[in-house]
Design an enzyme around this catalytic site. Structure first.
Site, PDB file in Angstrom:
ATOM      1  N   LYS A 193      -0.198   8.987 -11.696  1.00 58.71           N
ATOM      2  CA  LYS A 193      -0.964  10.031 -10.996  1.00 58.71           C
ATOM      3  C   LYS A 193      -1.492  11.088 -11.984  1.00 58.71           C
ATOM      4  CE  LYS A 193      -0.762   9.124  -6.427  1.00 58.71           C
ATOM      5  NZ  LYS A 193      -1.884   9.189  -5.470  1.00 58.71           N
ATOM      6  N   GLN A 225       0.149   3.116  -4.327  1.00 55.46           N
ATOM      7  CA  GLN A 225       1.522   2.675  -4.120  1.00 55.46           C
ATOM      8  C   GLN A 225       2.270   4.007  -4.129  1.00 55.46           C
ATOM      9  OE1 GLN A 225       4.822   2.382  -3.777  1.00 55.46           O
ATOM     10  NE2 GLN A 225       5.079   2.362  -6.002  1.00 55.46           N
ATOM     11  N   ASP A 282      -1.748   9.842   5.747  1.00 54.10           N
ATOM     12  CA  ASP A 282      -2.816  10.837   5.599  1.00 54.10           C
ATOM     13  C   ASP A 282      -4.151  10.273   6.066  1.00 54.10           C
ATOM     14  OD1 ASP A 282      -0.734  12.187   4.475  1.00 54.10           O
ATOM     15  OD2 ASP A 282      -1.700  12.571   2.546  1.00 54.10           O
ATOM     16  N   THR A 316      -0.405  14.786  -6.725  1.00 46.03           N
ATOM     17  CA  THR A 316       0.925  15.011  -6.178  1.00 46.03           C
ATOM     18  C   THR A 316       1.775  15.960  -7.021  1.00 46.03           C
ATOM     19  OG1 THR A 316       3.070  13.886  -5.934  1.00 46.03           O
ATOM     20  CG2 THR A 316       1.452  12.776  -7.282  1.00 46.03           C
ATOM     21  N   GLU A 355       4.655  15.346  -7.751  1.00 43.44           N
ATOM     22  CA  GLU A 355       5.446  14.489  -8.656  1.00 43.44           C
ATOM     23  C   GLU A 355       4.902  14.538 -10.075  1.00 43.44           C
ATOM     24  OE1 GLU A 355       8.216  12.118  -8.613  1.00 43.44           O
ATOM     25  OE2 GLU A 355       8.725  13.466  -6.986  1.00 43.44           O
ATOM     26  N   TYR A 386       5.242   6.263 -11.044  1.00 40.45           N
ATOM     27  CA  TYR A 386       4.347   6.825 -10.024  1.00 40.45           C
ATOM     28  C   TYR A 386       3.724   8.130 -10.526  1.00 40.45           C
ATOM     29  CZ  TYR A 386       2.936   9.324  -5.775  1.00 40.45           C
ATOM     30  OH  TYR A 386       2.235  10.040  -4.841  1.00 40.45           O
ATOM     31  N   GLY A 413      -2.871   4.574   5.923  1.00 41.46           N
ATOM     32  CA  GLY A 413      -1.630   5.302   5.648  1.00 41.46           C
ATOM     33  C   GLY A 413      -1.487   6.548   6.518  1.00 41.46           C
ATOM     34  N   ASP A 419     -10.177  -3.164  -1.810  1.00 43.09           N
ATOM     35  CA  ASP A 419      -8.954  -2.867  -2.564  1.00 43.09           C
ATOM     36  C   ASP A 419      -9.392  -2.085  -3.791  1.00 43.09           C
ATOM     37  OD1 ASP A 419      -6.709  -3.144  -4.421  1.00 43.09           O
ATOM     38  OD2 ASP A 419      -5.931  -4.571  -2.967  1.00 43.09           O
ATOM     39  N   HIS A 462       4.495  15.935   2.255  1.00 38.59           N
ATOM     40  CA  HIS A 462       4.104  16.254   3.626  1.00 38.59           C
ATOM     41  C   HIS A 462       4.424  15.083   4.537  1.00 38.59           C
ATOM     42  CE1 HIS A 462       0.602  15.021   1.224  1.00 38.59           C
ATOM     43  NE2 HIS A 462       0.215  14.341   2.288  1.00 38.59           N
TER      44      HIS A 462
HETATM   45  P1  NAP Z   1       0.889   5.988   2.515  1.00 34.97           P
HETATM   46  O1  NAP Z   1       1.206   6.254   3.953  1.00 34.97           O
HETATM   47  O2  NAP Z   1       1.800   5.155   1.709  1.00 34.97           O
HETATM   48  O3  NAP Z   1      -0.584   5.350   2.453  1.00 34.97           O
HETATM   49  C1  NAP Z   1      -1.083   4.753   1.284  1.00 34.97           C
HETATM   50  C2  NAP Z   1      -2.384   4.052   1.637  1.00 34.97           C
HETATM   51  O4  NAP Z   1      -2.891   3.425   0.436  1.00 34.97           O
HETATM   52  C3  NAP Z   1      -2.231   2.920   2.670  1.00 34.97           C
HETATM   53  O5  NAP Z   1      -3.371   2.928   3.478  1.00 34.97           O
HETATM   54  C4  NAP Z   1      -2.208   1.681   1.794  1.00 34.97           C
HETATM   55  O6  NAP Z   1      -2.588   0.500   2.458  1.00 34.97           O
HETATM   56  C5  NAP Z   1      -3.255   2.078   0.767  1.00 34.97           C
HETATM   57  N1  NAP Z   1      -3.263   1.267  -0.440  1.00 34.97           N
HETATM   58  C6  NAP Z   1      -2.220   0.956  -1.249  1.00 34.97           C
HETATM   59  N2  NAP Z   1      -2.644   0.212  -2.275  1.00 34.97           N
HETATM   60  C7  NAP Z   1      -3.973   0.037  -2.120  1.00 34.97           C
HETATM   61  C8  NAP Z   1      -4.980  -0.649  -2.843  1.00 34.97           C
HETATM   62  N3  NAP Z   1      -4.697  -1.329  -3.956  1.00 34.97           N
HETATM   63  N4  NAP Z   1      -6.264  -0.610  -2.393  1.00 34.97           N
HETATM   64  C9  NAP Z   1      -6.569   0.053  -1.257  1.00 34.97           C
HETATM   65  N5  NAP Z   1      -5.657   0.718  -0.514  1.00 34.97           N
HETATM   66  C10 NAP Z   1      -4.385   0.704  -0.947  1.00 34.97           C
HETATM   67  O7  NAP Z   1       0.703   7.378   1.739  1.00 34.97           O
HETATM   68  P2  NAP Z   1       0.368   8.828   2.323  1.00 34.97           P
HETATM   69  O8  NAP Z   1       1.653   9.544   2.526  1.00 34.97           O
HETATM   70  O9  NAP Z   1      -0.631   8.732   3.388  1.00 34.97           O
HETATM   71  O10 NAP Z   1      -0.277   9.504   1.034  1.00 34.97           O
HETATM   72  C11 NAP Z   1      -1.675   9.426   0.777  1.00 34.97           C
HETATM   73  C12 NAP Z   1      -1.957   9.680  -0.684  1.00 34.97           C
HETATM   74  O11 NAP Z   1      -1.473  10.969  -1.046  1.00 34.97           O
HETATM   75  C13 NAP Z   1      -1.282   8.722  -1.651  1.00 34.97           C
HETATM   76  O12 NAP Z   1      -2.157   8.540  -2.740  1.00 34.97           O
HETATM   77  C14 NAP Z   1      -0.030   9.445  -2.113  1.00 34.97           C
HETATM   78  O13 NAP Z   1       0.355   9.010  -3.390  1.00 34.97           O
HETATM   79  C15 NAP Z   1      -0.546  10.875  -2.132  1.00 34.97           C
HETATM   80  N6  NAP Z   1       0.444  11.907  -1.872  1.00 34.97           N
HETATM   81  C16 NAP Z   1       1.240  11.840  -0.766  1.00 34.97           C
HETATM   82  C17 NAP Z   1       2.140  12.859  -0.512  1.00 34.97           C
HETATM   83  C18 NAP Z   1       3.030  12.845   0.692  1.00 34.97           C
HETATM   84  O14 NAP Z   1       4.021  13.590   0.700  1.00 34.97           O
HETATM   85  N7  NAP Z   1       2.706  12.077   1.730  1.00 34.97           N
HETATM   86  C19 NAP Z   1       2.229  13.955  -1.404  1.00 34.97           C
HETATM   87  C20 NAP Z   1       1.392  13.979  -2.520  1.00 34.97           C
HETATM   88  C21 NAP Z   1       0.487  12.969  -2.726  1.00 34.97           C
HETATM   89  P3  NAP Z   1      -1.505  -0.388   3.303  1.00 34.97           P
HETATM   90  O15 NAP Z   1      -1.384   0.294   4.635  1.00 34.97           O
HETATM   91  O16 NAP Z   1      -2.154  -1.703   3.357  1.00 34.97           O
HETATM   92  O17 NAP Z   1      -0.224  -0.360   2.519  1.00 34.97           O
HETATM   93  O1  G4F Z   2      11.148  10.961   0.554  1.00 31.62           O
HETATM   94  P1  G4F Z   2      11.097  10.588  -0.874  1.00 31.62           P
HETATM   95  O2  G4F Z   2      11.060   9.145  -1.201  1.00 31.62           O
HETATM   96  O3  G4F Z   2       9.846  11.363  -1.467  1.00 31.62           O
HETATM   97  P2  G4F Z   2       9.421  11.749  -2.968  1.00 31.62           P
HETATM   98  O4  G4F Z   2      10.081  10.909  -3.975  1.00 31.62           O
HETATM   99  O5  G4F Z   2       9.583  13.220  -3.093  1.00 31.62           O
HETATM  100  O6  G4F Z   2       7.868  11.359  -2.966  1.00 31.62           O
HETATM  101  C1  G4F Z   2       7.020  11.729  -1.897  1.00 31.62           C
HETATM  102  O7  G4F Z   2       6.452  12.994  -2.166  1.00 31.62           O
HETATM  103  C2  G4F Z   2       5.600  13.028  -3.337  1.00 31.62           C
HETATM  104  C3  G4F Z   2       5.091  14.470  -3.470  1.00 31.62           C
HETATM  105  O8  G4F Z   2       6.027  15.228  -4.169  1.00 31.62           O
HETATM  106  C4  G4F Z   2       4.460  12.047  -3.121  1.00 31.62           C
HETATM  107  F1  G4F Z   2       3.624  12.101  -4.188  1.00 31.62           F
HETATM  108  C5  G4F Z   2       5.006  10.652  -2.946  1.00 31.62           C
HETATM  109  O9  G4F Z   2       3.915   9.763  -2.671  1.00 31.62           O
HETATM  110  C6  G4F Z   2       5.949  10.637  -1.739  1.00 31.62           C
HETATM  111  O10 G4F Z   2       5.201  10.893  -0.584  1.00 31.62           O
HETATM  112  O11 G4F Z   2      12.318  11.223  -1.640  1.00 31.62           O
HETATM  113  C7  G4F Z   2      12.598  12.614  -1.598  1.00 31.62           C
HETATM  114  C8  G4F Z   2      13.926  12.879  -2.257  1.00 31.62           C
HETATM  115  C9  G4F Z   2      14.102  12.258  -3.642  1.00 31.62           C
HETATM  116  O12 G4F Z   2      14.723  13.200  -4.470  1.00 31.62           O
HETATM  117  C10 G4F Z   2      15.065  11.083  -3.434  1.00 31.62           C
HETATM  118  O13 G4F Z   2      15.880  10.768  -4.544  1.00 31.62           O
HETATM  119  O14 G4F Z   2      14.957  12.279  -1.446  1.00 31.62           O
HETATM  120  C11 G4F Z   2      15.901  11.631  -2.288  1.00 31.62           C
HETATM  121  N1  G4F Z   2      16.584  10.601  -1.493  1.00 31.62           N
HETATM  122  C12 G4F Z   2      17.927  10.600  -1.207  1.00 31.62           C
HETATM  123  N2  G4F Z   2      18.230   9.525  -0.486  1.00 31.62           N
HETATM  124  C13 G4F Z   2      16.035   9.514  -0.949  1.00 31.62           C
HETATM  125  C14 G4F Z   2      17.060   8.833  -0.301  1.00 31.62           C
HETATM  126  N3  G4F Z   2      14.747   9.070  -0.928  1.00 31.62           N
HETATM  127  C15 G4F Z   2      14.488   7.925  -0.236  1.00 31.62           C
HETATM  128  N4  G4F Z   2      13.210   7.487  -0.178  1.00 31.62           N
HETATM  129  N5  G4F Z   2      15.481   7.219   0.398  1.00 31.62           N
HETATM  130  C16 G4F Z   2      16.788   7.620   0.396  1.00 31.62           C
HETATM  131  O15 G4F Z   2      17.667   6.964   0.961  1.00 31.62           O
END
Ligand code: NAP
Ligand code: G4F
Length: 340
Positions: A155, A85, A15, A127, A129, A151, A13, A60, A181
């Site tokens: 978490k 997810q 991160d 998160t 969230e 979700y 992913g 997994d 991020h």
């Molecule tokens: P991401 O790009 O969606 O990456 C998720 C990773 O989890 C991918 O490598 C995915 O594999 C893997 N995965 C999903 N289901 C799995 C399973 N059952 N077993 C093993 N691996 C599995 O997410 P990210 O943005 O890097 O975020 C990393 C983590 O931080 C996540 O837990 C997310 O919920 C959390 N988080 C993210 C944010 C953000 O803003 N990015 C903020 C707060 C928390 P595939 O490539 O095969 O799908």
């Molecule tokens: O980009 P989003 O899908 O991110 P969201 O829901 O904030 O979640 C992300 O950040 C979380 C940390 O706070 C992580 F835990 C999570 O894994 C993920 O990385 O949506 C951001 C905002 C939401 O309010 C959504 O309703 O954008 C709004 N939005 C408006 N139009 C949309 C859209 N979101 C998506 N994905 N697609 C749209 O067309």
């Protein structure tokens, strides 16, 4: 000196890429876990595949046996669980699956650590969230959780069970509570990447329009590169603990669109309200419209973090501003379409 060994779940992913890069730079041996998939899932991390200190394994987090045998084989000093997810909107369509991965999967890793070597340091990717519907102007480690999605709820379980294993079995198990991020390699269906990739293509006539959902939710957006530095620092602490990682600034989705348009030198004019709100270009052509299919059954309206504890105890700070992030993401898209 013996190299440190890290095991990363979720290595494929966003991160996963930045954390692997950081750990390899710090001379770690990094073992990553990829899932079996019908198409190649390693696009982001292909760059590491021929490095001696990087190894990939199938596994997994919903398969306890795979976690157990990986820990036995790799003997990590540190385990980073980034696997999830991770799409909030999708979690409403796949709630049981999301809970199985994001909640039970975490418990499975903790059990496997407890049963094999409870000295392994564990990081759980929590998160903002989890805060969900908030009252506080800024959320910190003391803010109550009030998740608004499968979700977020899953978490919260993961966060709590990580704390429980820390307290009950004297394990080093820490939670990061990371706010949104982003980066050029952000997943395509998150709003920042969707906006930037679409507006770039629209500017060069390669896409007609962009359809969005709620424009008025507010998010606190940082850069993934800065945030994995925080993850690393959390794990290097002597004592396990929980930390909020955020920039402390918030913007609406509409402000994010306007900032992107400005960097792309596109002139946008907003018209109408609610589901009829649109943005037109200088020729009065609609290039952004709203569709209710992108609205969620429950929304998190407002997130803005307070990372005072991380600054004080980890010496962590965010380096890249929202404008830096957008600029980097725009340039990445421009390079893909050969316009930079
Ligand atoms: P991401 O790009 O969606 O990456 C998720 C990773 O989890 C991918 O490598 C995915 O594999 C893997 N995965 C999903 N289901 C799995 C399973 N059952 N077993 C093993 N691996 C599995 O997410 P990210 O943005 O890097 O975020 C990393 C983590 O931080 C996540 O837990 C997310 O919920 C959390 N988080 C993210 C944010 C953000 O803003 N990015 C903020 C707060 C928390 P595939 O490539 O095969 O799908
Ligand atoms: O980009 P989003 O899908 O991110 P969201 O829901 O904030 O979640 C992300 O950040 C979380 C940390 O706070 C992580 F835990 C999570 O894994 C993920 O990385 O949506 C951001 C905002 C939401 O309010 C959504 O309703 O954008 C709004 N939005 C408006 N139009 C949309 C859209 N979101 C998506 N994905 N697609 C749209 O067309």
């Amino acid at each position: 000196m013996k190299k440190k060994i890290a095991l990363i779940f979720g290595v494929t992913g966003q991160d996963g890429y930045y954390l692997t890069k950081l750990l390899l730079k710090k001379n770690y041996i990094v073992h990553g876990v990829k899932r079996r998939s019908s198409s190649v899932p390693t696009k982001r991390i292909d760059i590491f595949l021929n490095q001696r200190n990087f190894k990939l394994h199938y596994g997994d987090i919903t398969d306890f046996s795979s976690i157990q045998s990986l820990i036995k084989k790799v003997k990590p000093k540190e385990i980073y669980n980034l696997a999830a997810q991770s799409h909030v909107g999708v979690s409403f369509y796949t709630p049981l699956y999301t809970a199985n991965v994001n909640a039970i999967g975490v418990l499975a890793i903790l059990e496997a650590i407890k049963n094999s070597n409870n000295k392994i340091k564990f990081y759980q990717a929590g998160t903002s969230e989890m805060f969900g519907k908030v009252r506080e102007k800024k959320q910190n480690e003391k803010t109550n959780f009030n998740p608004q999605s499968p979700y977020g709820a899953a978490k919260v379980f993961a966060h709590q069970i990580t704390k429980n294993y820390r307290d009950a079995y004297n394990m080093f198990a820490s939670n990061g509570i990371l706010f949104n991020h982003e980066s050029p390699i952000r997943g395509e269906n998150f709003v920042t990447k969707k906006i930037i990739s679409s507006l770039t293509k629209i500017k060069y006539g390669m896409q007609k329009n962009l359809v969005l959902g709620n424009l008025y939710a507010k998010r606190d957006w940082g850069h993934a590169k800065d945030y994995v530095e925080a993850i690393y620092k959390i794990v290097q602490k002597k004592k396990a603990d929980d930390y909020v990682i955020s920039t402390g600034r918030d913007y609406t989705i509409k402000e994010f669109v306007n900032k992107t348009a400005k960097i792309l030198k596109m002139k946008l004019k907003w018209k109408g309200k609610g589901l009829h709100e649109t943005a037109v270009d200088e020729n009065n052509k609609i290039i952004i419209s709203i569709d209710k299919k992108y609205f969620r059954p429950l929304e998190v309206d407002y997130l803005r973090g307070n990372s005072y504890k991380a600054k004080k105890e980890l010496g962590w700070k965010t380096n890249l501003s929202i404008d830096d992030i957008i600029k980097e993401m725009v340039d990445f898209e421009l390079r893909i379409i050969n316009k930079l």
